[in-house]
Design a protein around this motif. Structure first.
Motif, PDB file in Angstrom:
ATOM      1  N   PRO A  55      14.445 -32.103  59.684  1.00 30.70           N
ATOM      2  CA  PRO A  55      15.649 -32.678  59.824  1.00 30.70           C
ATOM      3  C   PRO A  55      16.781 -31.754  59.153  1.00 30.70           C
ATOM      4  N   GLN A  56      16.492 -30.931  58.181  1.00 23.81           N
ATOM      5  CA  GLN A  56      17.513 -29.972  57.784  1.00 23.81           C
ATOM      6  C   GLN A  56      17.115 -28.479  57.699  1.00 23.81           C
ATOM      7  N   PRO A  57      18.080 -27.564  57.747  1.00 24.89           N
ATOM      8  CA  PRO A  57      17.464 -26.133  58.171  1.00 24.89           C
ATOM      9  C   PRO A  57      17.034 -25.766  56.864  1.00 24.89           C
ATOM     10  N   LEU A  58      16.285 -24.734  56.954  1.00 23.15           N
ATOM     11  CA  LEU A  58      15.615 -23.953  55.877  1.00 23.15           C
ATOM     12  C   LEU A  58      16.397 -22.757  55.597  1.00 23.15           C
ATOM     13  N   ILE A  59      16.787 -22.583  54.342  1.00 21.79           N
ATOM     14  CA  ILE A  59      17.912 -21.568  54.097  1.00 21.79           C
ATOM     15  C   ILE A  59      17.431 -20.546  53.119  1.00 21.79           C
ATOM     16  N   SER A  60      17.837 -19.354  53.516  1.00 23.20           N
ATOM     17  CA  SER A  60      17.403 -18.120  52.562  1.00 23.20           C
ATOM     18  C   SER A  60      18.683 -17.369  52.288  1.00 23.20           C
ATOM     19  N   ARG A  61      18.545 -16.665  51.088  1.00 26.26           N
ATOM     20  CA  ARG A  61      19.902 -15.707  50.492  1.00 26.26           C
ATOM     21  C   ARG A  61      19.256 -14.351  50.330  1.00 26.26           C
ATOM     22  N   GLY A  62      20.051 -13.604  50.671  1.00 27.33           N
ATOM     23  CA  GLY A  62      19.549 -12.235  50.081  1.00 27.33           C
ATOM     24  C   GLY A  62      20.773 -10.877  50.323  1.00 27.33           C
ATOM     25  N   ALA A  63      20.297  -9.934  50.226  1.00 29.23           N
ATOM     26  CA  ALA A  63      21.388  -8.732  50.328  1.00 29.23           C
ATOM     27  C   ALA A  63      20.448  -7.682  51.321  1.00 29.23           C
ATOM     28  N   PHE A  64      21.255  -6.781  51.813  1.00 29.42           N
ATOM     29  CA  PHE A  64      20.596  -5.824  52.681  1.00 29.42           C
ATOM     30  C   PHE A  64      21.437  -4.368  52.325  1.00 29.42           C
ATOM     31  N   THR A  65      20.754  -3.399  52.717  1.00 30.36           N
ATOM     32  CA  THR A  65      21.490  -1.920  52.806  1.00 30.36           C
ATOM     33  C   THR A  65      20.856  -1.179  54.121  1.00 30.36           C
ATOM     34  N   LEU A  66      21.685  -0.713  54.806  1.00 30.23           N
ATOM     35  CA  LEU A  66      21.415   0.133  55.911  1.00 30.23           C
ATOM     36  C   LEU A  66      21.817   1.543  55.731  1.00 30.23           C
ATOM     37  N   ALA A  67      21.193   2.438  55.925  1.00 30.77           N
ATOM     38  CA  ALA A  67      21.453   3.820  55.810  1.00 30.77           C
ATOM     39  C   ALA A  67      21.017   4.643  56.928  1.00 30.77           C
ATOM     40  N   THR A  68      22.127   5.199  57.383  1.00 30.42           N
ATOM     41  CA  THR A  68      21.663   6.298  58.790  1.00 30.42           C
ATOM     42  C   THR A  68      20.845   7.223  58.305  1.00 30.42           C
ATOM     43  N   GLY A  69      19.931   7.238  59.194  1.00 32.01           N
ATOM     44  CA  GLY A  69      19.044   8.582  58.907  1.00 32.01           C
ATOM     45  C   GLY A  69      17.778   8.043  58.055  1.00 32.01           C
ATOM     46  N   GLY A  71      16.901   4.231  57.095  1.00 30.98           N
ATOM     47  CA  GLY A  71      16.250   2.904  57.572  1.00 30.98           C
ATOM     48  C   GLY A  71      17.063   1.857  57.026  1.00 30.98           C
ATOM     49  N   LEU A  72      16.530   0.803  56.787  1.00 31.24           N
ATOM     50  CA  LEU A  72      16.908  -0.392  56.493  1.00 31.24           C
ATOM     51  C   LEU A  72      16.073  -1.323  55.189  1.00 31.24           C
ATOM     52  N   LEU A  73      16.860  -1.414  54.281  1.00 29.39           N
ATOM     53  CA  LEU A  73      16.266  -2.493  53.075  1.00 29.39           C
ATOM     54  C   LEU A  73      16.928  -3.734  53.231  1.00 29.39           C
ATOM     55  N   TRP A  74      15.930  -4.736  53.287  1.00 32.08           N
ATOM     56  CA  TRP A  74      16.287  -6.257  53.539  1.00 32.08           C
ATOM     57  C   TRP A  74      15.557  -7.030  52.492  1.00 32.08           C
ATOM     58  N   ARG A  75      16.305  -7.737  51.349  1.00 26.00           N
ATOM     59  CA  ARG A  75      15.834  -8.076  50.232  1.00 26.00           C
ATOM     60  C   ARG A  75      16.354  -9.487  50.376  1.00 26.00           C
ATOM     61  N   ALA A  76      15.252 -10.520  50.264  1.00 29.06           N
ATOM     62  CA  ALA A  76      15.674 -11.931  50.275  1.00 29.06           C
ATOM     63  C   ALA A  76      15.374 -12.435  48.635  1.00 29.06           C
ATOM     64  N   HIS A  77      16.340 -13.106  48.453  1.00 36.73           N
ATOM     65  CA  HIS A  77      16.361 -13.600  46.962  1.00 36.73           C
ATOM     66  C   HIS A  77      15.910 -14.884  46.689  1.00 36.73           C
ATOM     67  N   SER A  78      16.185 -15.726  47.582  1.00 35.75           N
ATOM     68  CA  SER A  78      15.853 -17.321  47.591  1.00 35.75           C
ATOM     69  C   SER A  78      15.506 -17.974  48.676  1.00 35.75           C
ATOM     70  N   PRO A  79      14.558 -18.906  49.005  1.00 34.77           N
ATOM     71  CA  PRO A  79      14.065 -19.599  48.199  1.00 34.77           C
ATOM     72  C   PRO A  79      12.714 -18.609  47.553  1.00 34.77           C
ATOM     73  N   ILE A  80      12.331 -17.651  48.372  1.00 36.64           N
ATOM     74  CA  ILE A  80      11.382 -16.797  47.773  1.00 36.64           C
ATOM     75  C   ILE A  80      11.944 -15.158  47.667  1.00 36.64           C
ATOM     76  N   LYS A  81      11.361 -14.217  46.923  1.00 35.88           N
ATOM     77  CA  LYS A  81      11.873 -13.123  46.720  1.00 35.88           C
ATOM     78  C   LYS A  81      10.742 -12.264  47.743  1.00 35.88           C
ATOM     79  N   LEU A  82      11.436 -11.581  48.628  1.00 37.08           N
ATOM     80  CA  LEU A  82      10.581 -10.975  49.659  1.00 37.08           C
ATOM     81  C   LEU A  82      11.577  -9.611  49.912  1.00 37.08           C
ATOM     82  N   ASP A  83      10.863  -8.220  49.740  1.00 37.73           N
ATOM     83  CA  ASP A  83      11.780  -6.960  49.975  1.00 37.73           C
ATOM     84  C   ASP A  83      10.916  -6.557  51.357  1.00 37.73           C
ATOM     85  N   MET A  84      11.789  -6.114  52.263  1.00 33.69           N
ATOM     86  CA  MET A  84      11.326  -5.525  53.398  1.00 33.69           C
ATOM     87  C   MET A  84      11.796  -4.245  53.464  1.00 33.69           C
TER      88      MET A  84
END
Length: 204
Positions: A55-69, A71-84
């Motif tokens: 009934p309610q959406p799942l919500i996640s929050r985090g930050a990202f960094t995109l660097a030409t040449g 790649g991409l860093l994708w850092r989820a902070h909540s509800p779990i910590k997961l770095d891609m």
């Protein structure tokens, strides 16, 4: 939700984190030059996942960094910590000990990785091979719709809808099974160089 499912959800969102300048590109030439002109982009995100079974959406929050040449860093902070991380070598996740491990099914030769890298590198031909692209509005208030063309993406998405002004404001993914994700891009800023921490993350 299993780690593999979490990875797939985040991967779907990652595909789009590298599109903040498509808004500026109302033709292929503009898109190519704009994607290649910015060295580093950082920002925060809030992702809402609307599932038919909840009934309610799942919500996640985090930050990202995109660097030409780089790649991409994708850092989820909540509800779990997961770095891609996405690089020319493939997709990786950061382990508890800080080391990076290849994500299962997402090696450097996978179709998903090739798509991500095509977006990151401004490979407009690669995007055309996978999406029908429709743009409306202008650089101050625009809408971008990506309709999957490749069989792989057609199994995942019905369409992807992006809106913004100077940069992307929101990204909405409509999935074939009826689920929907909305990604809000916040505090997005260009930069000329990586931080020491980001440089180490790409180096290992």
């Amino acid at each position: 939700m299993t780690p593999r499912v979490i990875t797939r959800r985040i991967i779907a969102a990652i595909i789009l984190t590298s599109l903040p300048w498509l808004a500026w590109a109302f033709d292929v030439k503009d898109l190519q030059s704009q994607l290649q002109s910015t060295a580093v982009v950082r920002g925060d995100f809030i992702q809402e996942k609307f599932l038919r079974s909840l009934p309610q959406p799942l919500i996640s929050r985090g930050a990202f960094t995109l660097a030409t040449g780089q790649g991409l860093l994708w850092r989820a902070h909540s509800p779990i910590k997961l770095d891609m991380r996405i690089t020319p070598q493939g997709v990786a996740r950061r382990g508890p000990d800080g080391s990076w491990q290849a994500a299962p099914g997402h090696s450097g030769g996978s179709r998903e990785s090739k798509l991500f890298l095509a977006v990151l590198a401004g490979d407009t031909q690669g995007l055309k091979n996978n999406f029908d692209i429709a743009v409306s509005g202008d650089s101050h208030a625009w809408q971008l719709t990506l309709t999957p063309r490749s069989p792989l993406l057609q199994q995942i998405f019905e369409r992807i809808h992006i809106t913004g002004g100077a940069l992307v404001d929101s990204i909405e993914l409509f999935e074939t099974q009826g689920d929907r994700s909305v990604l809000h891009m916040l505090n997005t800023q260009p930069s000329t160089q990586l931080t020491d921490e980001e440089r180490r993350a790409f180096a290992h």
